[in-house]
Design a protein around this motif. Structure first.
Motif, PDB file in Angstrom:
ATOM      1  N   MET A 105     -13.216  10.551-100.838  1.00 43.88           N
ATOM      2  CA  MET A 105     -12.323  10.017-101.887  1.00 43.88           C
ATOM      3  C   MET A 105     -13.141   9.252-102.920  1.00 43.88           C
ATOM      4  O   MET A 105     -12.710   8.295-103.512  1.00 43.88           O
ATOM      5  CB  MET A 105     -11.287   9.090-101.240  1.00 43.88           C
ATOM      6  N   ASP A 106     -14.399   9.689-103.108  1.00 44.41           N
ATOM      7  CA  ASP A 106     -15.351   8.932-103.904  1.00 44.41           C
ATOM      8  C   ASP A 106     -14.870   8.666-105.321  1.00 44.41           C
ATOM      9  O   ASP A 106     -15.095   7.603-105.870  1.00 44.41           O
ATOM     10  CB  ASP A 106     -16.685   9.691-103.937  1.00 44.41           C
ATOM     11  N   ASN A 107     -14.195   9.635-105.937  1.00 44.50           N
ATOM     12  CA  ASN A 107     -13.762   9.461-107.315  1.00 44.50           C
ATOM     13  C   ASN A 107     -12.266   9.201-107.434  1.00 44.50           C
ATOM     14  O   ASN A 107     -11.688   9.337-108.504  1.00 44.50           O
ATOM     15  CB  ASN A 107     -14.126  10.706-108.143  1.00 44.50           C
ATOM     16  N   GLY A 108     -11.625   8.842-106.314  1.00 49.78           N
ATOM     17  CA  GLY A 108     -10.185   8.622-106.322  1.00 49.78           C
ATOM     18  C   GLY A 108      -9.791   7.264-106.870  1.00 49.78           C
ATOM     19  O   GLY A 108     -10.592   6.326-106.918  1.00 49.78           O
ATOM     20  N   PHE A 109      -8.536   7.161-107.272  1.00 49.02           N
ATOM     21  CA  PHE A 109      -7.940   5.921-107.756  1.00 49.02           C
ATOM     22  C   PHE A 109      -6.956   5.407-106.716  1.00 49.02           C
ATOM     23  O   PHE A 109      -6.109   6.163-106.225  1.00 49.02           O
ATOM     24  CB  PHE A 109      -7.173   6.157-109.061  1.00 49.02           C
ATOM     25  N   LEU A 110      -7.043   4.132-106.388  1.00 47.36           N
ATOM     26  CA  LEU A 110      -6.090   3.499-105.491  1.00 47.36           C
ATOM     27  C   LEU A 110      -5.364   2.400-106.254  1.00 47.36           C
ATOM     28  O   LEU A 110      -5.997   1.461-106.754  1.00 47.36           O
ATOM     29  CB  LEU A 110      -6.797   2.901-104.278  1.00 47.36           C
ATOM     30  N   PHE A 111      -4.049   2.518-106.356  1.00 52.86           N
ATOM     31  CA  PHE A 111      -3.230   1.515-107.035  1.00 52.86           C
ATOM     32  C   PHE A 111      -2.693   0.539-105.991  1.00 52.86           C
ATOM     33  O   PHE A 111      -1.939   0.926-105.093  1.00 52.86           O
ATOM     34  CB  PHE A 111      -2.085   2.187-107.799  1.00 52.86           C
ATOM     35  N   VAL A 112      -3.090  -0.718-106.125  1.00 56.64           N
ATOM     36  CA  VAL A 112      -2.782  -1.755-105.141  1.00 56.64           C
ATOM     37  C   VAL A 112      -1.789  -2.736-105.760  1.00 56.64           C
ATOM     38  O   VAL A 112      -2.060  -3.328-106.815  1.00 56.64           O
ATOM     39  CB  VAL A 112      -4.066  -2.496-104.720  1.00 56.64           C
ATOM     40  N   THR A 113      -0.649  -2.927-105.086  1.00 56.34           N
ATOM     41  CA  THR A 113       0.431  -3.716-105.670  1.00 56.34           C
ATOM     42  C   THR A 113       1.157  -4.519-104.606  1.00 56.34           C
ATOM     43  O   THR A 113       1.516  -3.985-103.550  1.00 56.34           O
ATOM     44  CB  THR A 113       1.457  -2.788-106.361  1.00 56.34           C
ATOM     45  N   ALA A 114       1.389  -5.801-104.876  1.00 56.13           N
ATOM     46  CA  ALA A 114       2.289  -6.609-104.052  1.00 56.13           C
ATOM     47  C   ALA A 114       3.720  -6.297-104.482  1.00 56.13           C
ATOM     48  O   ALA A 114       4.046  -6.393-105.666  1.00 56.13           O
ATOM     49  CB  ALA A 114       1.979  -8.089-104.222  1.00 56.13           C
ATOM     50  N   VAL A 115       4.550  -5.925-103.510  1.00 50.39           N
ATOM     51  CA  VAL A 115       5.881  -5.397-103.837  1.00 50.39           C
ATOM     52  C   VAL A 115       6.985  -6.224-103.191  1.00 50.39           C
ATOM     53  O   VAL A 115       6.940  -6.515-101.987  1.00 50.39           O
ATOM     54  CB  VAL A 115       6.011  -3.931-103.363  1.00 50.39           C
ATOM     55  N   ASN A 116       7.967  -6.610-104.006  1.00 52.50           N
ATOM     56  CA  ASN A 116       9.224  -7.154-103.468  1.00 52.50           C
ATOM     57  C   ASN A 116      10.441  -6.614-104.217  1.00 52.50           C
ATOM     58  O   ASN A 116      11.557  -7.079-104.011  1.00 52.50           O
ATOM     59  CB  ASN A 116       9.227  -8.693-103.470  1.00 52.50           C
ATOM     60  N   ASP A 117      10.196  -5.647-105.111  1.00 53.99           N
ATOM     61  CA  ASP A 117      11.278  -5.020-105.871  1.00 53.99           C
ATOM     62  C   ASP A 117      10.999  -3.520-105.932  1.00 53.99           C
ATOM     63  O   ASP A 117      10.138  -3.072-106.685  1.00 53.99           O
ATOM     64  CB  ASP A 117      11.338  -5.622-107.280  1.00 53.99           C
ATOM     65  N   GLU A 118      11.726  -2.766-105.128  1.00 53.97           N
ATOM     66  CA  GLU A 118      11.450  -1.331-105.012  1.00 53.97           C
ATOM     67  C   GLU A 118      11.723  -0.566-106.308  1.00 53.97           C
ATOM     68  O   GLU A 118      11.046   0.412-106.609  1.00 53.97           O
ATOM     69  CB  GLU A 118      12.277  -0.735-103.874  1.00 53.97           C
ATOM     70  N   GLU A 119      12.709  -1.013-107.063  1.00 56.04           N
ATOM     71  CA  GLU A 119      13.024  -0.310-108.306  1.00 56.04           C
ATOM     72  C   GLU A 119      11.880  -0.436-109.309  1.00 56.04           C
ATOM     73  O   GLU A 119      11.458   0.549-109.927  1.00 56.04           O
ATOM     74  CB  GLU A 119      14.321  -0.848-108.915  1.00 56.04           C
ATOM     75  N   LEU A 120      11.369  -1.644-109.473  1.00 59.78           N
ATOM     76  CA  LEU A 120      10.228  -1.845-110.370  1.00 59.78           C
ATOM     77  C   LEU A 120       9.015  -1.052-109.882  1.00 59.78           C
ATOM     78  O   LEU A 120       8.312  -0.420-110.676  1.00 59.78           O
ATOM     79  CB  LEU A 120       9.873  -3.331-110.460  1.00 59.78           C
ATOM     80  N   TYR A 121       8.785  -1.100-108.581  1.00 59.60           N
ATOM     81  CA  TYR A 121       7.615  -0.420-108.029  1.00 59.60           C
ATOM     82  C   TYR A 121       7.712   1.096-108.238  1.00 59.60           C
ATOM     83  O   TYR A 121       6.713   1.755-108.545  1.00 59.60           O
ATOM     84  CB  TYR A 121       7.463  -0.753-106.548  1.00 59.60           C
ATOM     85  N   GLN A 122       8.904   1.640-108.097  1.00 54.07           N
ATOM     86  CA  GLN A 122       9.082   3.067-108.325  1.00 54.07           C
ATOM     87  C   GLN A 122       8.791   3.434-109.774  1.00 54.07           C
ATOM     88  O   GLN A 122       8.190   4.475-110.066  1.00 54.07           O
ATOM     89  CB  GLN A 122      10.501   3.493-107.954  1.00 54.07           C
ATOM     90  N   GLN A 123       9.207   2.570-110.691  1.00 60.06           N
ATOM     91  CA  GLN A 123       8.940   2.819-112.114  1.00 60.06           C
ATOM     92  C   GLN A 123       7.437   2.791-112.396  1.00 60.06           C
ATOM     93  O   GLN A 123       6.927   3.584-113.195  1.00 60.06           O
ATOM     94  CB  GLN A 123       9.679   1.791-112.966  1.00 60.06           C
TER      95      GLN A 123
END
Length: 213
Positions: A1-19
């Protein structure tokens, strides 16, 4: 996964996170390897982000759940800036030099831009880098993109100054922290108007004790 992107997020609102996720996938168009790492029940962003800091993806995108990627060339723009091995971390807004107050937006020279949604949408625009990017001392934590892994300082508690302390730590490791020249605005931030000033000031005192010099 050398060139992969990982999006790291603290989540407490699923609707916002889905957007957020939808905006990332729309910008990616299946061109790059992209994974998501949601963190639930976070008590501290530095501790939460350390959960993902050394995963095998080359590029980590530490991003708030209330952000959307609106630049269709986001991934290509990020990789273009990271062609410089000196650049360790990218943000979309930041301070050339952190003022004595340690409040980055009180600095004399600010760079970057972001669309803010505080009930209505407005472009928050500071100075634009003359070249491909501007080297800065501190970036805002709405999005922090790295190509190297540096441990987050878990002595910084809660949800403030994780971004400023990490900016300092990257520079201590010899890397540049930069704000790019944005041909198209990279991010929409649905930040609202809530701000916990009491917690912010308490954490600032901890930051000053550790990094004031």
């Amino acid at each position: 996964m050398d060139n992969g992107f990982l999006f790291v997020t603290a989540v407490n609102d699923e609707e916002l996170y889905q957007q957020l996720q939808d905006s990332v996938l729309m910008a990616n168009n299946d061109e790059f390897n992209v994974d998501f790492h949601p963190i639930y029940g976070a008590k501290s962003l530095t501790k939460a982000y350390n959960e993902a800091a050394f995963k095998p993806h080359k590029y980590k995108v530490y991003v708030h759940q209330d952000v959307e990627i609106i630049n269709p060339n986001f991934f290509k723009d990020v990789k273009s800036i990271f062609r410089s091995k000196k650049v360790g971390m990218i943000g979309v807004a930041g301070a050339k030099k952190l003022p004595k107050s340690c409040v980055w937006w009180e600095a004399e020279q600010l760079f970057g831009q972001v669309v803010e949604d505080r009930g209505s949408r407005n472009l928050l625009k500071f100075a634009e880098p003359e070249e491909k990017y501007e080297k800065v001392q501190a970036i805002d934590g709405l999005i922090m993109i790295t190509q190297y892994d540096v441990k987050w300082d878990e002595q910084i508690p809660g949800f403030h100054f994780y971004d400023i302390s990490q900016s300092v730590r990257f520079q201590q490791e010899g890397y540049l922290v930069v704000v790019p020249k944005q041909e198209e605005v990279w991010c929409l931030h649905k930040c609202g108007n809530d701000f916990d000033s009491v917690s912010y000031l308490k954490t600032r005192d901890i930051f000053k004790n550790s990094y004031g010099k």
